[in-house]
Design an enzyme around this catalytic site. Structure first.
Site, PDB file in Angstrom:
ATOM      1  N   HIS A  47       8.574 -24.629   9.249  1.00  0.00           N
ATOM      2  CA  HIS A  47       7.515 -25.247  10.069  1.00  0.00           C
ATOM      3  C   HIS A  47       6.129 -25.085   9.477  1.00  0.00           C
ATOM      4  CE1 HIS A  47       9.992 -25.137  14.089  1.00  0.00           C
ATOM      5  NE2 HIS A  47      10.726 -25.487  13.038  1.00  0.00           N
ATOM      6  N   THR A  95       2.358  -1.834   9.182  1.00  0.00           N
ATOM      7  CA  THR A  95       2.741  -2.828  10.193  1.00  0.00           C
ATOM      8  C   THR A  95       2.922  -4.218   9.625  1.00  0.00           C
ATOM      9  OG1 THR A  95       0.420  -3.299  10.610  1.00  0.00           O
ATOM     10  CG2 THR A  95       1.452  -1.607  12.012  1.00  0.00           C
ATOM     11  N   CYS A 130       2.819  -3.376   4.225  1.00  0.00           N
ATOM     12  CA  CYS A 130       2.038  -2.192   4.598  1.00  0.00           C
ATOM     13  C   CYS A 130       2.733  -1.558   5.806  1.00  0.00           C
ATOM     14  CB  CYS A 130       0.571  -2.543   4.854  1.00  0.00           C
ATOM     15  SG  CYS A 130       0.253  -3.653   6.228  1.00  0.00           S
ATOM     16  N   ASP A 149       0.864  -1.186   0.000  1.00  0.00           N
ATOM     17  CA  ASP A 149       0.000   0.000   0.000  1.00  0.00           C
ATOM     18  C   ASP A 149       0.899   1.235   0.000  1.00  0.00           C
ATOM     19  OD1 ASP A 149       0.921   0.281   2.607  1.00  0.00           O
ATOM     20  OD2 ASP A 149      -1.060   0.261   3.537  1.00  0.00           O
ATOM     21  N   HIS A 150       0.304   2.400   0.173  1.00  0.00           N
ATOM     22  CA  HIS A 150       1.093   3.636   0.085  1.00  0.00           C
ATOM     23  C   HIS A 150       2.180   3.713   1.159  1.00  0.00           C
ATOM     24  CE1 HIS A 150      -2.424   4.177   2.604  1.00  0.00           C
ATOM     25  NE2 HIS A 150      -1.757   5.087   3.284  1.00  0.00           N
ATOM     26  N   HIS A 158       5.584 -31.479  10.992  1.00  0.00           N
ATOM     27  CA  HIS A 158       5.252 -30.177  10.408  1.00  0.00           C
ATOM     28  C   HIS A 158       4.215 -30.338   9.286  1.00  0.00           C
ATOM     29  CE1 HIS A 158       8.171 -28.332  12.918  1.00  0.00           C
ATOM     30  NE2 HIS A 158       9.188 -28.980  12.374  1.00  0.00           N
TER      31      HIS A 158
HETATM   32  C1  RB5 Z   1      -2.253   2.580   6.584  1.00  0.00           C
HETATM   33  O1  RB5 Z   1      -2.324   3.778   7.299  1.00  0.00           O
HETATM   34  C2  RB5 Z   1      -1.949   1.434   7.543  1.00  0.00           C
HETATM   35  O2  RB5 Z   1      -3.066   1.187   8.333  1.00  0.00           O
HETATM   36  C3  RB5 Z   1      -1.533   0.199   6.775  1.00  0.00           C
HETATM   37  O3  RB5 Z   1      -0.397   0.467   6.038  1.00  0.00           O
HETATM   38  C4  RB5 Z   1      -1.197  -1.026   7.625  1.00  0.00           C
HETATM   39  O4  RB5 Z   1      -0.320  -0.714   8.649  1.00  0.00           O
HETATM   40  C5  RB5 Z   1      -2.339  -1.801   8.114  1.00  0.00           C
HETATM   41  O5  RB5 Z   1      -2.205  -2.869   8.738  1.00  0.00           O
END
Ligand code: RB5
Length: 151
Positions: free
Chosen positions: A99, A68, A66, A8-9, A135
């Protein structure tokens, strides 16, 4: 290896670094990310596209990025046949292959530095699913949860 990549961005810059690294390692990769940075390029869109492409066998592996890595991982794991692993360290990266036979790697661009992210990618791609029966038994049970709701 054929690798589907999507960000994503927030993950966009790390995705470019990962893509360059994949090229240097000799892998073929396709970028599913939107071409233009847009805060409305919500992670479930590209996450599900990459996950489906891996599940359908068009690619050997997927890498999703993304902020996180969590949203991408949650999304990818809703696609049947996908075993997505959110990794923030190299031990988890190779263990998720050995695993869990992970076929999608998720990374958090706001969590990881580029150096660690590339080490994770390197170790995840190099590791193979274990040949140990336990496994395979456990991964088969995960698939049963997916298809039948329980094991
Ligand atoms: C975008 O702001 C953020 O929520 C996304 O990149 C990600 O971290 C979501 O899990």
């Amino acid at each position: 290896m054929r690798i589907a990549v999507g960000a994503d961005h927030v993950g966009y810059d790390l995705k470019d670094a990962v893509g360059g690294f994949l090229t240097r390692l000799g892998h073929e990769w396709t970028d599913f990310s939107p071409r233009v940075l847009d805060p409305e390029d919500d992670y479930p869109v590209v996450g599900s596209q990459v996950a489906r492409a891996v599940a359908q066998g068009e690619f050997d592996r997927g890498i999703l990025i993304c902020g996180t890595g969590i949203g991408m991982c949650m999304t990818a794991n809703k696609v049947d046949g996908v075993r997505a692993a959110l990794c923030g360290d190299t031990f988890s990266a190779h263990s998720s292959r050995e695993h869990n036979n992970a076929n999608v790697l998720c990374l958090g661009a706001r969590v990881l530095g580029v150096g660690l992210a590339l080490d994770i990618v390197r170790d995840w791609l190099a590791a193979e699913f274990s040949t140990e029966e336990r496994h395979h038994r456990r991964v088969t049970k995960m698939a049963l949860v997916e298809s039948a709701g329980s094991c």
